[in-house]
Design a protein around this motif. Structure first.
Motif, short mmCIF file in Angstrom:
data_model
loop_
_atom_site.label_atom_id
_atom_site.label_comp_id
_atom_site.label_asym_id
_atom_site.label_seq_id
_atom_site.Cartn_x
_atom_site.Cartn_y
_atom_site.Cartn_z
N GLN A 144 3.75 -30.41 21.34
CA GLN A 144 3.68 -29.92 22.73
C GLN A 144 5.00 -29.45 23.33
O GLN A 144 5.01 -28.43 24.01
CB GLN A 144 3.00 -30.96 23.61
N GLN A 173 -3.52 -38.84 26.25
CA GLN A 173 -3.88 -38.30 24.92
C GLN A 173 -3.54 -39.34 23.85
O GLN A 173 -4.33 -39.58 22.93
CB GLN A 173 -3.06 -37.05 24.61
N ILE A 184 -0.19 -33.22 19.30
CA ILE A 184 0.46 -33.92 20.42
C ILE A 184 1.98 -33.76 20.30
O ILE A 184 2.67 -33.46 21.28
CB ILE A 184 0.04 -35.41 20.44
N LYS A 243 -11.13 -37.47 27.01
CA LYS A 243 -10.48 -37.64 25.70
C LYS A 243 -10.92 -38.95 25.07
O LYS A 243 -11.24 -39.00 23.88
CB LYS A 243 -8.96 -37.60 25.91
N THR A 272 -5.27 -30.90 22.92
CA THR A 272 -4.07 -31.52 23.51
C THR A 272 -3.10 -30.42 23.93
O THR A 272 -2.94 -30.13 25.10
CB THR A 272 -3.39 -32.49 22.53
#
Ligand code: BG6
Length: 364
Positions: A16, A337, A13, A242, A159
């Motif tokens: 990203q 997420q 995450i 998720k 993710t």
């Protein structure tokens, strides 16, 4: 290596902003306000002849495909839709010569997606891949494609690969659109929006602590709705997926517009809704739906943009930066997420190894 993070999912995450930066690198053309995708193997004349786009993938890749279909149809004005590859391959589909088929996969090894590609090729369809794993089976089977450059993804719950899929679809949509009728001004607007994504994503990841607290509340409920419409609907589907994958809570995604045609009957203090409410042309209607939910005492967790006036008394308001409307879904997905991650942590589950799931499913 997990580094400082307790789980790969949280590490990914946090990666990203960099992952999106890599996906964009060297592909944006600020002179012609378009995007160059070197591996498509499709010239402008061929691209103009595309009459329809059909996107195939499984799980989160399918939801990314829904985001992509929405973007391509809205921006490039080519009718587009997404279908689970696992269904497509079994239903003897009509394969059309002027349809562009797109297979989406992080691993490039999901068997249902690979067989769908092989079936398409056997029938003479043109297939491109949006794939993360370089040299994977799907990457080798397609006629051309776009690598996602997300870097290796270890967590079963996708993710950064999903985010880069959505970014790759946006780049493809701009590329196809600028060969057709998208104006230089619109091309520039969308490219400027793409360039802001890494920084915008970072500002959402920075809200981690606050989102963890909200997730602790969410996790108390056995069953939840995720609602969104048009661009927000695939976001809701991915958010529900998720949460299901790693927290084992029941979550159902619904079009906000369809609530009144059925599921409103289920809304109660025990059944909260995570509502995707972007600042866009449907804002008033979305706010109307929030009132409908609140009137039935349904707790509301609202994901929205700065300055949006949300009814009083909601359980939580989560604000993400405003980008160009067509790119909003990419950012609206990020807090979901983090909510899913912390809901799973709050319930004591092994986030990186959810029960009954594998990172890539290479069996039928
Ligand atoms: C599933 C994984 O089985 O495969 C999901 O559990 C994933 O997380 C899906 O989204 C598709 O995988 P891939 O590698 O084809 O993107």
């Amino acid at each position: 290596e997990r580094g400082l993070h307790e789980h790969f999912m949280m590490k990914e995450i946090h990666e990203q902003p960099d992952a999106v930066g890599r996906a964009l690198r060297g592909r944006l053309d600020e002179r012609f306000h378009t995007v160059h995708l070197g591996g498509l193997n499709m010239d402008a004349r061929e691209a103009r002849e595309i009459k329809r786009v059909k996107i195939l993938g499984c799980g989160s890749a399918y939801y990314a495909g829904q985001m992509g279909a929405q973007f391509i149809e809205e921006v490039a004005r080519i009718p587009a839709d997404a279908e689970p590859a696992s269904e497509f391959r079994y239903r003897n589909p009509v394969v059309e010569r002027d349809t562009l088929y797109i297979a989406v996969s992080q691993s490039g090894e999901t068997l249902d997606t690979l067989v769908a590609v092989q079936e398409l090729k056997r029938k003479g369809g043109r297939v491109i891949g949006l794939v993360n794993a370089v040299g994977s089976s799907i990457a080798r089977a397609v006629d051309g494609g776009v690598y996602l450059h997300a870097g290796p993804e270890v967590s079963v719950a996708s993710t950064k690969a999903l985010t880069n899929m959505a970014v790759a679809f946006a780049m493809l949509g701009i590329h196809l659109g600028r060969i057709r009728d998208v104006s230089p001004a619109d091309g520039r607007r969308l490219i400027e929006g793409l360039k802001k994504l890494p920084e915008h994503i970072q500002s959402i990841v920075d809200q981690e602590e606050e989102l963890a607290k909200i997730a602790g509340q969410l996790a108390k409920h056995e069953s939840l709705f995720f609602v969104g419409r048009t661009r927000g609907y695939p976001v809701a589907r991915e958010g529900a997926q998720k949460l299901k994958e790693i927290s084992y809570r029941h979550a159902e995604a619904y079009q906000t517009s369809e609530l009144k045609h059925g599921p409103l009957a289920l809304i109660s203090p025990d059944v909260p809704s995570v509502a995707i409410v972007p600042q866009d042309e449907l804002l008033d209607r979305n706010i109307g739906a929030l009132h409908e939910i609140a009137a039935r005492s349904g707790p509301l967790y609202v994901v929205t943009h700065p300055g949006v006036d949300i009814p009083d008394g909601v359980a939580a308001k989560i604000v993400v930066p405003k980008n160009e409307p067509e790119l909003d879904p990419i950012l609206l997905t990020i807090p979901l997420q983090i909510l899913a991650y912390y809901a799973a942590v709050a319930l004591g589950h092994d986030v990186d190894k959810p029960r009954n799931l594998a990172k890539s499913v290479t069996v039928e």
